[in-house]
Write an enzyme that holds these catalytic residues in place. Structure first.
Site, short mmCIF file in Angstrom:
data_model
loop_
_atom_site.label_atom_id
_atom_site.label_comp_id
_atom_site.label_asym_id
_atom_site.label_seq_id
_atom_site.Cartn_x
_atom_site.Cartn_y
_atom_site.Cartn_z
N VAL A 397 8.30 6.96 3.82
CA VAL A 397 9.08 7.68 4.83
C VAL A 397 9.44 6.73 5.97
CG1 VAL A 397 7.98 9.86 4.22
CG2 VAL A 397 7.01 8.49 6.07
N HIS A 447 3.58 -2.56 -0.34
CA HIS A 447 4.89 -2.87 0.23
C HIS A 447 5.83 -3.33 -0.88
CE1 HIS A 447 7.39 -5.73 3.01
NE2 HIS A 447 8.05 -4.62 2.72
#
Length: 706
Positions: A397, A447
């Site tokens: 998000v 990531h």
């Protein structure tokens, strides 16, 4: 190693089957076995035909790079190469027909051996690839590939395969003339044998027959001369002379094909040895083969933790990043719950996968039923209850702590106690985000990089409370997705975002100094980076750089250390020139036109009268990344040189010929690099100062690699 059998019809079958290995490779032992088998088959009058194949699923995967690099002297390596050349020449000139039955992967030295046969038949194996990929590791084919391939299919068809290292499907290799037949898997040996039995006359290679002409024209023909000129020009434009291998491949083909095959093979051997001995080849082999291989084998995975098998994952946020994660997970066979605030947004996230698979179906790369099955595995929704049963949830998000905390709590209310929660943040420290979790030991950073379906790296970030079990299980997910992990410890910007930013900020600092924008951009390209720093800033947006800097300044207070590039980004934000997404930044982006440097840059940042040599700019752009990488090692953000170099190349395109930032320090020499840092720090500021770790290594004669 290589089994030798002779049947009643006089067919000698040489079957590769190296013990203790999943694939056959060329090394000292296998080459000795090959030489002996060739001598035996060529000299035995009872042998009427020679068939070479493999007992393993693949033929030969190429050369053993450890064995290759074990040659300490050029003359030793040259003799190794020439022994192989002499053996393969004996095989193809012994007068007996030679057939190659290729069950699967046939790459590098494997294809070079196959090219020494008079007939090549491959199994129609969808996983098999055929090619000479040596250039991708900074090498050139050293087993005759630069000489036999263009003599077989022509210079124009061979050069792209040699210079780009393409891996062909069997059907494509057949069309090009590399193969003589493609048959049903399991029948290739029988087909090769039937061909051998049908041969009645002495066999010769086309290039050994009097009057032979190279298909498509000889080197001296006007058409082929134009091909070489165009190839040289394109190569220079693409590599700026940074990569010796492709240039040497061109020289090999040009010089070798104006002579006979034996002289050509000697020419290839000389260029091969010269290329292997270059620092560029050593850097690329170290990082792209050995280090990448270790990373993909999960070298950083904690021992003693059972392997996690995944069946269902959750993805929070259906924007481009979340949608990309959902796609790669569904492609890997996992059920995916894709959650967003609105159903429309979640559906749009799934549509990203729909667009990708539609293209693949149209291109014949994916069957319609498999495309449907992939899409069926993605469930777009707003309902967190559907996360029940997921082994891991990946949050993608907005970079807002409050939003991330909210979705963390909503997810954990549904997830099993041992489920993992992973954040895809690129800048916010994981330890801080984990404060919103009721189970911080199960909280980790994953990531991904955009676009996820094309970027193979995952930066795995370990927070202060992340357990070793969570790390191990998270690495299992990365492997399940078919991606490459690096493991870093928690810090602001982690590793990749932190070091990547130094490149763009140094470019902005140069702009502030009055250096011509075009010179800055060209310096970046000539350094080996995929994009100049100003263009790259436009891609990520000056606004993002400004916001991150503003947040960092607020978080660190008096410990904050600005870089000169931040001021430039702030100026551009004030002008509304935030980057490509706004249609204007350091470049103008006219609709339907080509981007151009904004003419107002020179008014905003007046040029100095004397512009620096481009080599000075290249040195700065590379050194600033290497220094920051060493700082990450010093602070414990990074724990291995392997992860530093693999991450740099895969995440932001650090030049492969340099091997990664720490490989580059190794190439320059630690002591020499410290001197370079001290000189640059005096000229441009403390951002170039040599870290204490580097100075200590220089004093003790240590290096990042042996």
């Amino acid at each position: 190693m290589i089994a030798f059998t002779l049947d009643a019809q006089g067919i000698a079958t040489l079957t590769w089957d190296m013990p203790g290995r999943s694939q056959n490779v060329l090394n000292g032992e296998s080459c000795e076995a090959l030489f002996a088998a060739i001598d035996r088959a060529a000299s035995d009058d009872a042998v009427k035909g020679i068939l070479m194949t493999s007992a393993k699923p693949d033929f030969i995967a190429g050369g053993d790079l450890e064995w290759l690099l074990s040659a300490n002297e050029a003359d030793e390596l040259f003799e190794r190469v020439m022994r192989l050349h002499r053996a393969l020449r004996k095989l193809e000139t012994c007068g007996k027909p030679v057939a190659m039955a290729l069950p699967g992967m046939t790459l590098g030295g494997g294809l070079e051996i196959a090219l020494a046969g008079h007939y090549r038949v491959a199994a129609d194996n969808p996983k098999a690839r055929i090619g000479l990929p040596e250039v991708t590791l900074g090498l050139l084919p050293g087993g005759g590939g630069t000489q036999r391939l263009p003599r077989l299919i022509g210079i124009q068809k061979a050069l792209p395969l040699l210079l780009e290292g393409k891996r062909l499907k069997a059907a494509d290799a057949l069309k090009l003339g590399i193969l003589d037949a493609v048959v049903a898997p399991g029948t290739e040996v029988q087909v090769a044998r039937e061909w051998l039995l049908a041969q009645q006359e002495k066999k010769q290679q086309p290039w050994d027959i009097k009057g032979y002409k190279i298909p498509g024209g000889a080197v001296a023909s006007p058409t082929v001369q134009q091909v070489f000129m165009a190839s040289n020009a394109m190569l220079r434009a693409k590599t700026f002379g940074n990569y010796p291998a492709p240039a040497n491949i061109l020289s090999c083909v040009y010089e070798g094909l104006i002579t006979d095959i034996d002289t050509g093979l000697q020419t290839e051997a000389r260029y091969f040895v010269e290329t292997v001995m270059t620092p560029e080849a050593k850097n690329m082999i170290r990082t792209l083969f050995f280090s990448m291989g270790e990373a993909n084998k999960l070298a950083s995975r904690p021992a003693g933790v059972p392997v996690q098998r995944y069946s269902k994952i959750g993805v929070l946020g259906a924007g481009m990043m979340g949608a990309g994660v959902a796609y790669v997970a569904a492609k890997a066979g996992l059920q995916v719950v894709l959650i967003d605030m609105a159903q429309e947004a979640a559906d749009k996230g799934k549509a990203y996968s729909q667009a990708l698979v539609t293209k693949q179906v149209e291109r014949g790369q994916l069957a319609q039923d498999k495309a449907k099955a992939l899409l069926d595995r993605i469930t777009p929704t707003t309902d967190y209850a559907l996360l029940h049963g997921a082994e891991i949830v990946i949050e993608a998000v907005f970079e807002d702590r409050a939003i991330k905390a909210d979705v963390t709590k909503k997810s954990e209310a549904v997830l099993a106690a041992d489920a993992i929660f992973a954040s895809n943040t690129s800048t916010l420290p994981i330890t801080g985000l984990a404060e919103a979790s009721a189970r911080p030991a199960n909280f980790i950073g994953l990531h991904f990089f955009s676009p996820v379906d094309k970027m193979p790296l995952v930066e795995v970030i370990v927070g202060k409370q992340t357990s070793k079990e969570t790390l191990a299980r998270s690495l299992d997910l990365v492997k399940t997705l078919g991606m490459t992990p690096i493991v870093v410890n928690d810090s602001r910007g982690f590793y990749t975002s932190r070091v990547f930013s130094t490149y763009v900020l140094e470019g902005l600092a140069m702009l502030k100094e009055g250096i011509a924008p075009a010179l800055i951009e060209n310096a970046g390209l000539m350094a080996g980076m995929p994009v100049g720093p100003l263009a790259l800033t436009d891609e990520v947006s000056s606004e993002l750089i400004y916001k991150i800097d503003k947040q960092t300044r607020a978080d660190l207070g008096t410990a904050y250390q600005p870089r000169p590039g931040h001021e430039v980004a702030a100026q551009m934000v004030e002008l509304g020139r935030i980057g490509k997404k706004a249609g204007k930044g350091y470049y103008d982006y006219p609709q339907g036109g080509k981007k151009q440097l904004w003419h107002g840059l020179c008014e905003l940042f007046p040029l100095v009268a004397t512009q620096p040599d481009v080599r000075q700019l290249i040195e700065r752009l590379v050194a600033v990344q290497a220094v920051e990488t060493v700082r990450c090692m010093e602070e414990g953000v990074l724990t291995t040189a392997r992860d530093a170099d693999v991450g740099a190349i895969l995440a932001w395109g650090f030049p492969a010929f340099r091997g990664g930032p720490l490989s580059w320090v190794h190439t320059v020499g630690v002591k020499q690099f410290v001197g370079q840092c001290e000189r640059l720090a005096k000229q441009y500021g403390a951002r170039f100062a040599a870290p204490a770790l580097l100075k200590a290594m220089a004093e003790e004669g240590e290096a990042f690699y042996k």
